[in-house]
Design a protein around this motif. Structure first.
Motif, mmCIF file in Angstrom:
data_model
loop_
_atom_site.group_PDB
_atom_site.id
_atom_site.type_symbol
_atom_site.label_atom_id
_atom_site.label_comp_id
_atom_site.label_asym_id
_atom_site.label_seq_id
_atom_site.Cartn_x
_atom_site.Cartn_y
_atom_site.Cartn_z
ATOM 1 N N ASP A 1 -1.495 -3.977 20.297
ATOM 2 C CA ASP A 1 -2.727 -3.179 20.313
ATOM 3 C C ASP A 1 -2.415 -1.708 20.551
ATOM 4 O OD1 ASP A 1 -5.663 -2.881 20.399
ATOM 5 O OD2 ASP A 1 -5.308 -2.379 22.507
ATOM 6 N N ASP A 2 -1.491 -1.418 21.458
ATOM 7 C CA ASP A 2 -1.087 -0.031 21.698
ATOM 8 C C ASP A 2 -0.535 0.596 20.423
ATOM 9 O OD1 ASP A 2 -1.835 0.061 24.335
ATOM 10 O OD2 ASP A 2 0.162 -0.344 25.144
ATOM 11 N N ALA A 3 0.325 -0.148 19.727
ATOM 12 C CA ALA A 3 0.902 0.371 18.485
ATOM 13 C C ALA A 3 -0.176 0.568 17.435
ATOM 14 C CB ALA A 3 1.969 -0.592 17.975
ATOM 15 N N ASP A 4 -1.124 -0.344 17.373
ATOM 16 C CA ASP A 4 -2.218 -0.247 16.396
ATOM 17 C C ASP A 4 -3.041 1.013 16.643
ATOM 18 O OD1 ASP A 4 -3.766 -1.305 14.229
ATOM 19 O OD2 ASP A 4 -5.299 -1.876 15.691
ATOM 20 N N ARG A 5 -3.282 1.311 17.904
ATOM 21 C CA ARG A 5 -4.036 2.526 18.230
ATOM 22 C C ARG A 5 -3.233 3.779 17.888
ATOM 23 N NH1 ARG A 5 -8.543 1.763 21.527
ATOM 24 N NH2 ARG A 5 -8.850 -0.396 22.193
ATOM 25 N N GLY A 6 -1.925 3.704 18.062
ATOM 26 C CA GLY A 6 -1.084 4.831 17.678
ATOM 27 C C GLY A 6 -1.130 5.097 16.185
ATOM 28 N N VAL A 7 -1.137 4.041 15.392
ATOM 29 C CA VAL A 7 -1.251 4.184 13.935
ATOM 30 C C VAL A 7 -2.586 4.832 13.594
ATOM 31 C CG1 VAL A 7 -1.434 2.908 11.772
ATOM 32 C CG2 VAL A 7 0.290 2.252 13.460
ATOM 33 N N GLU A 8 -3.626 4.427 14.295
ATOM 34 C CA GLU A 8 -4.958 4.996 14.058
ATOM 35 C C GLU A 8 -4.977 6.492 14.356
ATOM 36 O OE1 GLU A 8 -9.566 4.417 15.693
ATOM 37 O OE2 GLU A 8 -7.988 3.006 16.263
ATOM 38 N N GLN B 1 2.681 14.771 8.126
ATOM 39 C CA GLN B 1 4.005 14.233 8.429
ATOM 40 C C GLN B 1 3.950 12.706 8.434
ATOM 41 O OE1 GLN B 1 6.145 16.486 11.710
ATOM 42 N NE2 GLN B 1 4.064 17.219 12.068
ATOM 43 N N GLY B 2 5.063 12.101 8.161
ATOM 44 C CA GLY B 2 5.100 10.643 8.072
ATOM 45 C C GLY B 2 5.659 9.978 9.304
ATOM 46 N N ASP B 3 5.417 10.543 10.485
ATOM 47 C CA ASP B 3 5.973 10.018 11.730
ATOM 48 C C ASP B 3 4.836 9.762 12.715
ATOM 49 O OD1 ASP B 3 7.207 9.571 14.199
ATOM 50 O OD2 ASP B 3 8.877 10.917 13.745
ATOM 51 N N ILE B 4 4.571 8.489 12.998
ATOM 52 C CA ILE B 4 3.472 8.130 13.890
ATOM 53 C C ILE B 4 3.660 8.746 15.270
ATOM 54 C CG2 ILE B 4 2.359 6.213 15.098
ATOM 55 C CD1 ILE B 4 2.957 4.484 12.644
ATOM 56 N N LEU C 1 2.551 4.191 6.624
ATOM 57 C CA LEU C 1 2.358 2.761 6.382
ATOM 58 C C LEU C 1 3.663 1.990 6.590
ATOM 59 C CD1 LEU C 1 0.029 2.993 3.249
ATOM 60 C CD2 LEU C 1 -0.588 1.967 5.452
ATOM 61 N N ARG C 2 4.751 2.561 6.126
ATOM 62 C CA ARG C 2 6.044 1.889 6.320
ATOM 63 C C ARG C 2 6.435 1.884 7.807
ATOM 64 N NH1 ARG C 2 7.135 4.551 1.312
ATOM 65 N NH2 ARG C 2 7.455 3.008 -0.342
ATOM 66 N N ASP C 3 6.151 2.998 8.498
ATOM 67 C CA ASP C 3 6.420 3.077 9.931
ATOM 68 C C ASP C 3 5.607 2.024 10.667
ATOM 69 O OD1 ASP C 3 7.156 3.835 12.472
ATOM 70 O OD2 ASP C 3 6.458 5.903 12.322
ATOM 71 N N ALA C 4 4.327 1.906 10.302
ATOM 72 C CA ALA C 4 3.461 0.903 10.928
ATOM 73 C C ALA C 4 3.978 -0.505 10.652
ATOM 74 C CB ALA C 4 2.034 1.053 10.399
ATOM 75 N N HIS C 5 4.409 -0.746 9.415
ATOM 76 C CA HIS C 5 4.939 -2.064 9.060
ATOM 77 C C HIS C 5 6.155 -2.404 9.931
ATOM 78 C CE1 HIS C 5 7.561 -4.800 6.703
ATOM 79 N NE2 HIS C 5 6.415 -5.422 6.470
ATOM 80 N N ALA C 6 7.064 -1.452 10.074
ATOM 81 C CA ALA C 6 8.266 -1.696 10.876
ATOM 82 C C ALA C 6 7.906 -1.989 12.328
ATOM 83 C CB ALA C 6 9.207 -0.495 10.794
ATOM 84 N N ALA D 1 0.837 -1.205 0.000
ATOM 85 C CA ALA D 1 0.000 0.000 0.000
ATOM 86 C C ALA D 1 0.867 1.249 0.000
ATOM 87 C CB ALA D 1 -0.928 -0.010 1.208
ATOM 88 N N ALA D 2 1.977 1.209 0.741
ATOM 89 C CA ALA D 2 2.871 2.363 0.785
ATOM 90 C C ALA D 2 3.429 2.667 -0.610
ATOM 91 C CB ALA D 2 4.012 2.102 1.768
ATOM 92 N N GLU D 3 3.792 1.625 -1.336
ATOM 93 C CA GLU D 3 4.308 1.826 -2.698
ATOM 94 C C GLU D 3 3.246 2.460 -3.599
ATOM 95 O OE1 GLU D 3 5.539 -2.047 -3.835
ATOM 96 O OE2 GLU D 3 7.309 -2.070 -2.521
ATOM 97 N N ARG D 4 2.015 2.055 -3.428
ATOM 98 C CA ARG D 4 0.938 2.628 -4.247
ATOM 99 C C ARG D 4 0.691 4.087 -3.887
ATOM 100 N NH1 ARG D 4 -3.417 -2.437 -4.487
ATOM 101 N NH2 ARG D 4 -2.058 -3.832 -5.716
ATOM 102 N N TRP D 5 0.817 4.408 -2.623
ATOM 103 C CA TRP D 5 0.652 5.818 -2.248
ATOM 104 C C TRP D 5 1.815 6.658 -2.776
ATOM 105 C CZ3 TRP D 5 -3.349 8.532 -0.693
ATOM 106 C CH2 TRP D 5 -4.454 7.857 -0.161
ATOM 107 N N ASP D 6 3.000 6.075 -2.806
ATOM 108 C CA ASP D 6 4.119 6.777 -3.448
ATOM 109 C C ASP D 6 3.822 6.996 -4.922
ATOM 110 O OD1 ASP D 6 5.799 7.179 -1.274
ATOM 111 O OD2 ASP D 6 6.770 5.223 -1.476
ATOM 112 N N GLY D 7 3.241 5.961 -5.539
ATOM 113 C CA GLY D 7 2.850 6.102 -6.946
ATOM 114 C C GLY D 7 1.801 7.173 -7.122
ATOM 115 N N MET D 8 0.886 7.242 -6.178
ATOM 116 C CA MET D 8 -0.140 8.296 -6.225
ATOM 117 C C MET D 8 0.505 9.674 -6.159
ATOM 118 S SD MET D 8 -3.343 9.249 -6.218
ATOM 119 C CE MET D 8 -4.360 7.858 -5.696
ATOM 120 N N ALA D 9 1.508 9.826 -5.296
ATOM 121 C CA ALA D 9 2.191 11.116 -5.177
ATOM 122 C C ALA D 9 2.870 11.494 -6.487
ATOM 123 C CB ALA D 9 3.202 11.058 -4.034
ATOM 124 N N LYS D 10 3.473 10.503 -7.156
ATOM 125 C CA LYS D 10 4.129 10.783 -8.442
ATOM 126 C C LYS D 10 3.114 11.205 -9.497
ATOM 127 C CE LYS D 10 8.010 7.634 -7.655
ATOM 128 N NZ LYS D 10 8.689 6.396 -8.097
#
Length: 778
Positions: A160-167, A192-195, A82-87, A18-27
């Motif tokens: 779960d805590d991390a999931d809520r932070g992403v939300e 910004q791209g920082d959760i 999305l990449r931050d969440a993945h990591a 999904a992150a790659e597709r959003w990068d594609g969207m930005a391009k």
């Protein structure tokens, strides 16, 4: 909340896809922006297009052009989130997998749903039968299963805590618009791209409302609690969060949380205290100084010149910007007045009602709830507070009892002492702070010990006295917990170990030994050694047990390296066994007498000497000649005699209930000893378990010794009776006899008797020399 099964089976690669597709969207948006700028917005810039229509078109088309740009920003931010969440999810899933694998390795089974049970299939039939009939084994299994279940459940909650932070982050990115003409929703041009930054901003908003005393929903409190818990250890989150609050806001927040927890909303006390604990940990992370290096790539020890030079260099870097800014602001607000119900309502009416506290008192109260503070930060805060109280010695003074006895021991009414308590958690940091080998360390140690005219004023409690018609202001007094933090820091600094217990003899560094030597000499020069300042007795007893080999040699008076003329300053020196303390024997004797005001503590110190004497005799080689043996027994007897000289002095002191003192002394002595004191008789093997011959012999020996201690305590305080005060001499005699028996000699053999006589003579010498110091007029 994601389940255990979902965490382990979810395909997390969809996030990066999904992150790659959003990068594609930005391009693609960038391509469209270029076309729009050229073919639409560009028309309004042509020289042939003028007038009101041009201005209107330029403004409208400019809004659309900005939308293309903001859309790109938002798309890139979503890709980054999305990449931050993945990591984060990958790392947390790995921790869950590790927890599961470790549980299995420990003999557990973990189901697909994360339920832990004991894997009895791996047991032999005999082991299964034993488990079925052994309640203790069953209880052990239950505890082990519960422990592993709690560990795995915590790993799931972390996800779960991390999931809520992403939300929270995604809601902030897509829910906030940038510039718009008002007719259509705009894109977020500030995305910004920082959760963690979004979590910090959300937490900051809630925290500000709490600090202001506004009504905050349970959901918002839960979110603040979660954000602090989820981002524990994250420097970016912590600095963003605290930068938003600032020191003033942070102090108001922690005070309000304490008010809510202890007075205004006690049913939710644990929630508020957990938030405060998270706030304290965030402060520790945000103000953490990195591991510094010197020009040679080494890691200098805190408190050394090399460390100070490296720290000064670091403060000039961009990495130190937050630290420098916050410390400066703390100096500004640390002496400001703040409201805290525990202080303001401590006195119902009259003097002290409505009193305010100082910012530093709030800060240290908060710090006491945190973990992992850099020694530099604790030192800087402590130094800043000392500087403040030197300008105004009454700056921390309050009415009322804020000790544990008064019910408010959690509040750091003495913030300097409280900060020293925090410092004691890092023994190396405490050593660097108090080392008198540096000018700063000596100044601090002298100040805290109350040495000279510039010594610290520990009287921080305002008092009142009752008059005929009204109360009057009385003299300031010490709180009952005065110096507890200092005592803990002193113990950590001199032993290199966590404070609060008796320490085995160990190697010491010169800075550690230097602090003890300077402390002993300073207490003697200030005439405080025989009557120690409040709450220093037990820490000093803990310290002396760690230095028993050195105190043994000082009392034995045989090794010239441990000799210092009476009244002179001691020194520190090193050999292959580490650093050693040398102080005058009279100075040590007076300190031992001060410790004896706590009979249990003195019993522990006495027991440490007995244990050391035992080890020295046990270490004698089998072919040692008579001179070597006699010298060793002389040293041990003199040292133990010195302790009995201190005990004899108790007979003259009418402050004590002598029988109770002896009972408490015996309690400390018994707790400090073990079957290790029993020499192994030649030709007899020790079996080990309690109740064997060795243990029974020690029980008899201890029982008889204890009886003598109690009997002596009830002797009338006369010179003749003090001469009979010799239970310690019998301890020496028994020790020598048992040692002789361990070498194959009967306890009443002529060979053994010659050494018993040596012990008797030198025991008297050691005891009398101690009494000469304590009772010069006897």
């Amino acid at each position: 909340m994601p389940t255990y099964h979902e965490i382990l089976t979810t395909d997390l690669s969809t996030l990066t896809t999904a992150a790659e597709r959003w990068d594609g969207m930005a391009k693609k948006l960038h391509t469209q922006e270029t076309a729009y700028r050229r073919d639409v917005h560009g028309i309004t810039l042509r020289p042939t297009f003028v007038g009101e229509s041009q201005q209107a078109a330029n403004a409208r088309f400019g809004v659309r052009l900005k939308e293309f740009q903001d859309a790109q920003t938002e798309a890139k931010a979503i890709a980054s989130l999305l990449r931050d969440a993945h990591a984060q999810f990958v790392g947390l899933r790995k921790k869950l997998q590790t927890a599961r694998d470790e549980a299995v390795a420990a003999g557990m089974k973990v189901s697909d749903q994360g339920v832990v049970s004991y894997d009895t299939e791996r047991l032999t039939p005999g082991e299964r039968q034993e488990l079925a009939h052994d309640p203790d084994s069953q209880e052990s299994v239950r505890k082990s299963v519960a422990s592993w279940q709690a560990h795995i459940d915590q790993c799931v909650r972390n996800v779960d805590d991390a999931d809520r932070g992403v939300e929270v982050a995604f809601a902030a990115v897509v829910g906030r618009t940038g510039s718009s003409d008002g007719t259509v929703p705009g894109f977020n041009g500030k995305a910004q791209g920082d959760i963690e930054k979004y979590e910090a901003q959300e937490a900051d908003d809630i925290a500000r409302r709490v600090a202001k005393g506004e009504k905050v929903s349970a959901a918002d409190l839960a979110e603040l609690q979660r954000a602090l818990r989820d981002n524990k250890g994250d420097k970016g989150f912590s600095q963003t969060f605290l930068n938003g609050l600032g020191p003033d806001g942070t102090l108001k927040l922690t005070n309000r949380l304490e008010d809510l927890a202890r007075f205004d909303d006690t049913k939710n006390k644990n929630t508020y205290l957990e938030i405060n604990g998270g706030l304290a940990d965030s402060l520790a992370v945000a103000m953490r100084v990195p591991d510094l290096t010197d020009p040679q790539g080494g890691h200098p020890r805190f408190g050394t010149d090399a460390y100070d030079e490296a720290f000064r260099a670091w403060t000039k870097t961009g990495d130190a910007r937050f630290y420098n800014k916050w410390r400066a602001a703390l100096r500004e607000h640390g002496t400001d007045g703040y409201a805290l119900e525990a202080a303001g309502d401590k006195i119902a009416v009259g003097y002290g009602h409505g009193q305010e506290i100082r910012g530093y008192q709030s800060l240290v109260t908060l710090m006491q709830q945190g973990h992992g503070y850099s020694p530099q930060f604790v030192a800087d805060v402590t130094d800043d507070m000392i500087a403040a109280e030197k300008k105004n010695p009454d700056i921390w003074d309050l009415y009322g009892d804020f000790s544990d006895k008064g019910g408010d021991g959690w509040f750091a009414n003495d913030p300097v002492d409280g900060a020293l308590g925090v410092m004691s958690r890092d023994p190396e940091g405490a050593t660097g702070y108090l080392d008198p080998g540096t000018a700063a360390g000596k100044e601090r140690l002298d100040y805290l010990l109350g040495h000279g005219d510039d010594g610290r004023d520990w009287n921080l409690v305002h008092t009142t006295r009752e008059g005929a018609k009204t109360d009057y202001v009385g003299p300031d007094v010490e709180d009952s917990d005065a110096r507890k933090g200092f005592g803990a820091a002193l113990e950590a600094a001199t032993t290199g170990q966590a404070p609060g217990e008796y320490h085995p003899a160990d190697r010491h560094t010169e800075p550690q030994a230097r602090i003890l030597q300077h402390t002993i000499d300073t207490l003697n020069s200030a005439k405080q050694a025989e009557k120690l300042p409040q709450n220093l007795t037990l820490p000093l007893a803990h310290i002396l047990t760690a230095y028993t080999p050195d105190t043994h040699e000082i009392n034995a008076q045989s090794d010239s390296r441990f000799e210092v003329s009476p009244g002179n300053t001691g020194s520190v020196w090193s050999d292959k066994n580490g650093a050693h303390v040398t102080v005058a024997r009279d100075s040590l004797t007076k300190l031992m007498r001060g410790i004896a005001d706590d009979p249990t503590a003195f019993g522990h110190v006495y027991g440490a000497e007995q244990r050391h004497a035992h080890d020295l005799l046990a270490a004698l080689p089998g072919d040692a000649d008579k001179t070597v043996i006699s010298n060793r027994i002389t040293d041990c007897s003199r040292a133990m005699g010195a302790y009995d000289g201190v005990r004899a002095d108790i007979v003259f002191d009418e402050r004590f209930n002598k029988t109770q003192w002896a009972a408490d002394f015996n309690h400390g002595l018994s707790n400090s000893l073990s079957t290790a004191l029993m020499f192994k008789p030649k030709g007899i093997e020790f079996l080990g378990p309690a109740g064997d011959a060795a243990t029974r012999a020690l029980d008899v020996y201890t029982y008889e010794s204890n009886k003598e201690h109690v009997a002596e305590a009830n002797l009338k305080a006369t010179e003749d009776n003090v001469k009979l005060y010799a239970a310690g001499q019998h301890d020496v005699e028994d020790m020598v006899r048992m040692w002789g028996q361990s070498r194959g000699h009967d306890v009443n053999s002529e060979w053994t008797k010659q050494y018993v006589h040596v012990g008797q003579q030198d025991y008297n010498y050691g005891r009398d020399r101690a009494l000469d110091v304590l009772r010069a007029d006897r």
